[in-house]
Design an enzyme around this catalytic site. Structure first.
Site, PDB file in Angstrom:
ATOM      1  N   LYS A  43      77.214  66.277  -0.411  1.00  0.00           N
ATOM      2  CA  LYS A  43      78.124  66.558  -1.532  1.00  0.00           C
ATOM      3  C   LYS A  43      77.538  65.831  -2.738  1.00  0.00           C
ATOM      4  CE  LYS A  43      81.910  68.300  -3.260  1.00  0.00           C
ATOM      5  NZ  LYS A  43      82.145  69.748  -3.423  1.00  0.00           N
ATOM      6  N   ASP A  65      83.017  70.884  14.684  1.00  0.00           N
ATOM      7  CA  ASP A  65      84.215  71.538  15.232  1.00  0.00           C
ATOM      8  C   ASP A  65      84.303  72.971  14.710  1.00  0.00           C
ATOM      9  OD1 ASP A  65      85.115  69.227  16.582  1.00  0.00           O
ATOM     10  OD2 ASP A  65      87.206  69.632  16.042  1.00  0.00           O
ATOM     11  N   ASP A 125      81.053  71.940   1.093  1.00  0.00           N
ATOM     12  CA  ASP A 125      82.103  72.968   0.982  1.00  0.00           C
ATOM     13  C   ASP A 125      81.489  74.361   1.170  1.00  0.00           C
ATOM     14  OD1 ASP A 125      80.753  72.508  -1.397  1.00  0.00           O
ATOM     15  OD2 ASP A 125      82.501  72.717  -2.703  1.00  0.00           O
ATOM     16  N   TYR A 139      82.997  56.210   8.693  1.00  0.00           N
ATOM     17  CA  TYR A 139      83.458  55.685   9.974  1.00  0.00           C
ATOM     18  C   TYR A 139      83.254  54.165  10.087  1.00  0.00           C
ATOM     19  CZ  TYR A 139      84.212  60.192  12.314  1.00  0.00           C
ATOM     20  OH  TYR A 139      84.687  61.414  12.704  1.00  0.00           O
ATOM     21  N   ASP A 190      81.193  65.679  11.774  1.00  0.00           N
ATOM     22  CA  ASP A 190      82.363  65.762  12.655  1.00  0.00           C
ATOM     23  C   ASP A 190      83.109  67.063  12.369  1.00  0.00           C
ATOM     24  OD1 ASP A 190      84.391  64.870  14.476  1.00  0.00           O
ATOM     25  OD2 ASP A 190      85.621  64.320  12.743  1.00  0.00           O
TER      26      ASP A 190
HETATM   27  C1  IPM Z   1      83.858  63.552  17.943  1.00  0.00           C
HETATM   28  C2  IPM Z   1      85.272  63.042  17.925  1.00  0.00           C
HETATM   29  C3  IPM Z   1      85.263  61.554  17.558  1.00  0.00           C
HETATM   30  C4  IPM Z   1      84.626  61.417  16.183  1.00  0.00           C
HETATM   31  C5  IPM Z   1      86.652  60.877  17.617  1.00  0.00           C
HETATM   32  C6  IPM Z   1      87.300  61.033  18.958  1.00  0.00           C
HETATM   33  C7  IPM Z   1      86.595  59.439  17.217  1.00  0.00           C
HETATM   34  O1  IPM Z   1      86.047  63.788  17.054  1.00  0.00           O
HETATM   35  O2  IPM Z   1      83.045  63.021  18.728  1.00  0.00           O
HETATM   36  O3  IPM Z   1      83.557  64.467  17.190  1.00  0.00           O
HETATM   37  O4  IPM Z   1      85.325  61.557  15.175  1.00  0.00           O
HETATM   38  O5  IPM Z   1      83.427  61.163  16.139  1.00  0.00           O
HETATM   39 MG    MG Z   2      85.062  65.458  16.260  1.00  0.00          MG
END
Ligand code: IPM
Ligand code: MG
Length: 363
Positions: free
Chosen positions: A188, A248, A220, A142, A244
């Site tokens: 990794k 999710d 993975d 990032y 990240d």
């Molecule tokens: C999160 C989001 C952010 C990230 C985006 C919106 C930049 O996906 O907070 O997980 O990638 O950190």
């Molecule tokens: Mg995210």
């Protein structure tokens, strides 16, 4: 009376409507806690681009630096998809995380019993899961330099320094000590140099925490294990991009991305609380989406920033109660259940929180 200054940054898409629900919960607690939550609103992301041409205006940053806590909705909107990359709404979020030095992002993943059927996984796989993803937030791909995009070639840099790994590892080990003393570090290291340093450093830090059982897993494999047998995990420590993605994925264990709160902490007192999900612009303004992740982020704020751990538990209990009563937003609804909107879910949680306050006052 104590005053807690909160910088409120609703952002884009569904941001304003979900943040409003969390604010209602905070306000409901003021009398009982005998405190004042002083709210100052400012723009970030696309909302800030509209008003000042940049995703993180100076004034928003100043307010956030001076506040006792920052409460954020979400950033991003399709309408900014073609803007120069440096001015994308998401940059506002990345810049504020960096400027406040919030390197530790905590994302708790908890299965609520009434929602077991909302998950796409089998109920027996998700029943009882209680995972804490500790995501490094200010390093890696990032922020790594150099980065460049040309017509035929582009690259990013996954860069970590040892001190950056050390400090996030300390956070994760300390959290593991407060939980089940189990920590799994995800990397990794079979391919990436940055992961090799990550693993070595985590192992070195582990020596200071002999009561924590450390394991390592390749990313993975971890993403597969998360849906194969998520109950094997307690604290998961990982770098920015992996965190990240895995968070999710992990949210699906709870039934919805709308259930995952987050706290971003640093070495200073500063902290930022936001749901782990995005701005869902296509649902904006429809009073439709699930505010629970944002409300639970308030619970984390009460606990981590202000030390009101009991009130944080009430918020948690109020959410659980609303779910037990069958209150559902569309994303967690089972066929035949009664679906409510964003603000009705917020009201329900407020009702539960007030009931806790009253019960407490009677004792
Ligand atoms: C999160 C989001 C952010 C990230 C985006 C919106 C930049 O996906 O907070 O997980 O990638 O950190
Ligand atoms: Mg995210």
């Amino acid at each position: 009376m104590v005053t807690h200054k909160i910088a409120v940054l609703p952002g884009d898409g569904i941001g304003p409507e979900i943040v409003e629900q969390g604010i209602k919960v905070l306000k409901a607690l003021e009398t009982h806690l005998n405190c004042n939550f002083e709210l100052e609103y400012a723009d970030i992301g696309g909302a800030a681009l509209e008003t000042s041409g940049v995703p993180l205006p100076e004034s928003t940053l100043k307010l956030s630096l001076e506040a006792d806590a920052v409460y954020l909705g979400a950033v991003g909107d399709y309408k900014w998809d073609t803007i120069e990359p440096e001015r994308r709404p998401e940059q506002g979020l990345l810049q504020i995380r960096k400027a406040l030095e919030l390197f530790a992002n905590l994302r708790p993943v908890k299965a609520y019993r009434p929602l077991l059927h909302a998950s796409t996984l089998k109920p027996e796989i998700v029943d009882g899961i209680d995972i804490l993803v500790v995501r490094e937030l200010t390093g890696g791909l990032y922020f790594g330099k150099p980065r460049q995009k040309e017509a035929e070639k582009a690259f990013d840099t996954m860069l970590y320094t040892k001190p950056e790994i050390e400090r996030i590892a300390h956070v994760a080990f300390k959290l593991a000590q407060k939980r089940s003393h189990k920590l799994c570090s995800v990397d990794k290291a079979n391919v990436l140099a940055s992961s090799q340093l990550w693993r070595e450093t985590v192992e070195m830090i582990a020596q200071g925490y002999p009561d924590v059982e450390l394991s390592h897993m390749y990313v993975d494999n971890a993403s597969m294990q998360l849906i194969r047998n998520p109950k094997q995990f307690d604290v998961l420590l990982t770098e920015n991009t992996f965190g990240d993605i895995l968070s999710d994925e992990a949210s699906m264990l709870t039934g919805s991305l709308g259930m995952l709160p987050s706290a971003s902490l640093g070495e200073h007192e500063r902290a930022l609380y936001e749901p782990s999900h995005g701005s869902a612009p296509k649902y904006a303004g429809q009073n439709k989406v699930n505010p629970i992740a944002t409300i639970m982020s308030v619970a984390m704020m009460l606990d981590y920033s202000f030390g009101y751990s009991e009130a944080a538990q009430w918020v948690d209990a109020a959410v659980a109660k609303a779910l037990e009563q069958g209150v559902r937003t569309y994303d967690i609804a089972e066929p035949g259940s009664q679906v409510v909107g964003t603000s009705q879910m917020g009201d329900k949680v407020v009702e539960g929180v007030l009931a806790c306050c009253e019960q407490q006052a009677r004792l």
